[in-house]
Structure formats: structure tokens, C-alpha cells
Design a protein around this motif. Structure first.
Motif, PDB file in Angstrom:
ATOM      1  N   THR A   1       7.624  11.883  -1.556  1.00  0.00           N
ATOM      2  CA  THR A   1       6.661  10.817  -1.269  1.00  0.00           C
ATOM      3  C   THR A   1       5.733  11.214  -0.126  1.00  0.00           C
ATOM      4  O   THR A   1       4.518  10.995  -0.193  1.00  0.00           O
ATOM      5  CB  THR A   1       7.414   9.519  -0.922  1.00  0.00           C
TER       6      THR A   1
ATOM      7  N   PRO B   1       4.721  10.992  -6.651  1.00  0.00           N
ATOM      8  CA  PRO B   1       5.564   9.856  -7.039  1.00  0.00           C
ATOM      9  C   PRO B   1       7.005  10.311  -7.190  1.00  0.00           C
ATOM     10  O   PRO B   1       7.275  11.299  -7.875  1.00  0.00           O
ATOM     11  CB  PRO B   1       4.972   9.417  -8.387  1.00  0.00           C
ATOM     12  N   SER B   2       7.930   9.603  -6.535  1.00  0.00           N
ATOM     13  CA  SER B   2       9.297  10.114  -6.428  1.00  0.00           C
ATOM     14  C   SER B   2      10.342   9.048  -6.712  1.00  0.00           C
ATOM     15  O   SER B   2      10.153   7.870  -6.380  1.00  0.00           O
ATOM     16  CB  SER B   2       9.532  10.698  -5.030  1.00  0.00           C
TER      17      SER B   2
ATOM     18  N   ASP C   1       1.388   3.369  -2.614  1.00  0.00           N
ATOM     19  CA  ASP C   1       1.387   4.411  -1.595  1.00  0.00           C
ATOM     20  C   ASP C   1       2.648   4.350  -0.738  1.00  0.00           C
ATOM     21  O   ASP C   1       3.158   3.273  -0.420  1.00  0.00           O
ATOM     22  CB  ASP C   1       0.160   4.271  -0.688  1.00  0.00           C
ATOM     23  N   ASP C   2       3.149   5.516  -0.354  1.00  0.00           N
ATOM     24  CA  ASP C   2       4.283   5.643   0.575  1.00  0.00           C
ATOM     25  C   ASP C   2       5.533   4.914   0.089  1.00  0.00           C
ATOM     26  O   ASP C   2       6.333   4.430   0.887  1.00  0.00           O
ATOM     27  CB  ASP C   2       3.913   5.133   1.970  1.00  0.00           C
ATOM     28  N   THR C   3       5.709   4.858  -1.227  1.00  0.00           N
ATOM     29  CA  THR C   3       6.836   4.113  -1.801  1.00  0.00           C
ATOM     30  C   THR C   3       7.554   4.968  -2.829  1.00  0.00           C
ATOM     31  O   THR C   3       6.929   5.585  -3.698  1.00  0.00           O
ATOM     32  CB  THR C   3       6.341   2.816  -2.475  1.00  0.00           C
ATOM     33  N   LEU C   4       8.884   5.005  -2.718  1.00  0.00           N
ATOM     34  CA  LEU C   4       9.712   5.662  -3.727  1.00  0.00           C
ATOM     35  C   LEU C   4      10.629   4.634  -4.371  1.00  0.00           C
ATOM     36  O   LEU C   4      10.778   3.507  -3.864  1.00  0.00           O
ATOM     37  CB  LEU C   4      10.544   6.786  -3.085  1.00  0.00           C
TER      38      LEU C   4
END
Length: 252
Positions: free
Chosen positions: A119, A124-125, A159-162
């Protein structure tokens, strides 16, 4: 798969030869070209550690499968910026972990930290864990991982989210469904086990296998306890915004 298919990077913290990562990589081949970059041995509870004081060595185990003598975070960083440099990686999936990563577990988890590193690198993780310590049903978790991966490739992630996915150890038809959840709260209690070796010297095991949890409605722990798969969006911004507003009222 053709040249235009998605490129998927797979890692874990159980090691490159774990049955979990083999099941995961095998399932994801239905979606695109899969590369595996994983630790050469078990690195559970490595958290988000990065090796800065010694070099890393890489062994090519088989086509598109690489072993690294480092942490899960090392593997993802090296995979993206070294081994696969120049390739656009469309998705990172970490797992399938041999055991749950629920609630506060994620602060220790190498599995989740691999997804965090992905991330941070703009990929995308997803982290996938199987909630058991014995008789692993990797087939169910791999099927769920494929389903989630397909959705993420189609819809993307904020954004910034797994996504942290935990799957009960059961046949898919025995699982009640999927819940989108929040992080639960673990109660760790006494995690230290003290023993004495044959020479009379003390040694210690850091335990934590027998955990309790707080009753948090809508949590990942509650979902698993009730027989559901949990899918929890984890945001990398750790700022406490309520505290931020309060602190700004202090006199500095």
C-alpha cells in the motif's frame, strides 16, 4: 495468460515453501501473471520491520518464484523495486497465513505488514489469513482470496487502504457469508512463559496463543466467532483526529 494481463505479486510471512502461499499463488493464476517473492523461512510476527544493517540475498526457486533471506516487508520492497523493477504491479496479495490476524494482531503481523508495504508503494493490497492452527483448509481461503482479488482489480481501493481478510477454517458452504468489519480488540494477558534449561538457567517464550477479546459490535473478531469471513479495510493514517482537535486547544 497474455502480456496484457494483470501482474500480481504474492508474499507472506510463513515462508516461500508454505502450503498457504502455494495455494494462494495457484488460485490467483486465474487472474493474471503471478510472481512470488517471500521469505526463505518463517518470519511470523515480524511486523513492518525492514532490514537496513545487512544485505539481502535472493534465490530463484522456480520460474517467477523468489526466496529472500529477509522479512515480509523486505520481500515486497525488494520485489517491487528490485526483482520486478520496471514492471507495473497491479495487485499485491499476502498470505495465506497459518493463523488469524484479527484485532490488534495486525500490529505484529508480518502478513498484514507485507500488504502495508504494498500500500505504501501505491499497489492495491490484500492480506489473507486462515483462522486455525491445525488441519488447514487452504482451498476455502484461496477461493475467497481469488474473489476479493477479482473485486479489487475491478473496483480498486481507497488511497492508503488495504484489506485484511480472515477466513474460518471450514468448507465454503459451511461459512455463513462475508461481513465488512472493523478492527476488534484483543486481550493478551500474560504472554510470557518462564522455563529453566538443563543447566539451571532461565529462558523465556513469548506466548500469546490463548487470547481473549473485548465485545466490539461489528468487529472482525465478532464476525469470525459467528461463522463469517471478515473483510476489514485498514487505513495507514494512524492519526487520532479526535485527539488532534483536542491537542490543538492546548497552550504550547
Amino acid at each position: 495468460m497474455g502480456d496484457g494481463d494483470p501482474v500480481i505479486l504474492v508474499s507472506n510471512d510463513d515462508g516461500v515453501r508454505s502450503e498457504g502461499i502455494e495455494a494462494l499463488a495457484g488460485a490467483l493464476k486465474d487472474l493474471g501473471t503471478v510472481y512470488v517473492v517471500a521469505p526463505d523461512r518463517e518470519r511470523s510476527a515480524a511486523s513492518h520491520s525492514l532490514s537496513l544493517t545487512h544485505p539481502l540475498r535472493v534465490e530463484k526457486v522456480s520460474p517467477r518464484v523468489y526466496s529472500v533471506d529477509g522479512t515480509p516487508t523486505d520481500c515486497v520492497n525488494l520485489g517491487v523495486n528490485g526483482i520486478l523493477r520496471g514492471k507495473k504491479i497491479d495487485l499485491l496479495v499476502s498470505g495465506i497465513n497459518k493463523g488469524a490476524n484479527l484485532g490488534d494482531d495486525i500490529t505484529y503481523s508480518g502478513t498484514v505488514s507485507a500488504a502495508m508495504e504494498g500500500t505504501l508503494l501505491g499497489i492495491p493490497s490484500i492480506a489473507v489469513s486462515l483462522v486455525t492452527r491445525t488441519r488447514f483448509r487452504f482451498d476455502t481461503a484461496a477461493e475467497m482470496a481469488l474473489d476479493v482479488a477479482r473485486k479489487v482489480l475491478k473496483r480498486g481501493l481507497p488511497d492508503d487502504t488495504l484489506l485484511n481478510v480472515n477466513v474460518p477454517n471450514a468448507a465454503r458452504e459451511e461459512i455463513k457469508g462475508v461481513r465488512v468489519t472493523r478492527m476488534g480488540k484483543r486481550v493478551y494477558g500474560d504472554m510470557i512463559v518462564e522455563k529453566v534449561d538443563p543447566r539451571g538457567k532461565k529462558y523465556y517464550w513469548i506466548g500469546g496463543d490463548h487470547l481473549n477479546c473485548e465485545d466490539v459490535p461489528g468487529s472482525d473478531l465478532e464476525a469470525i466467532e459467528e461463522g463469517y469471513i471478515s473483510v476489514t479495510p485498514i487505513h495507514l493514517d494512524l492519526t487520532n483526529y479526535t485527539a488532534l482537535r483536542a491537542l490543538r486547544k492546548w497552550t504550547w
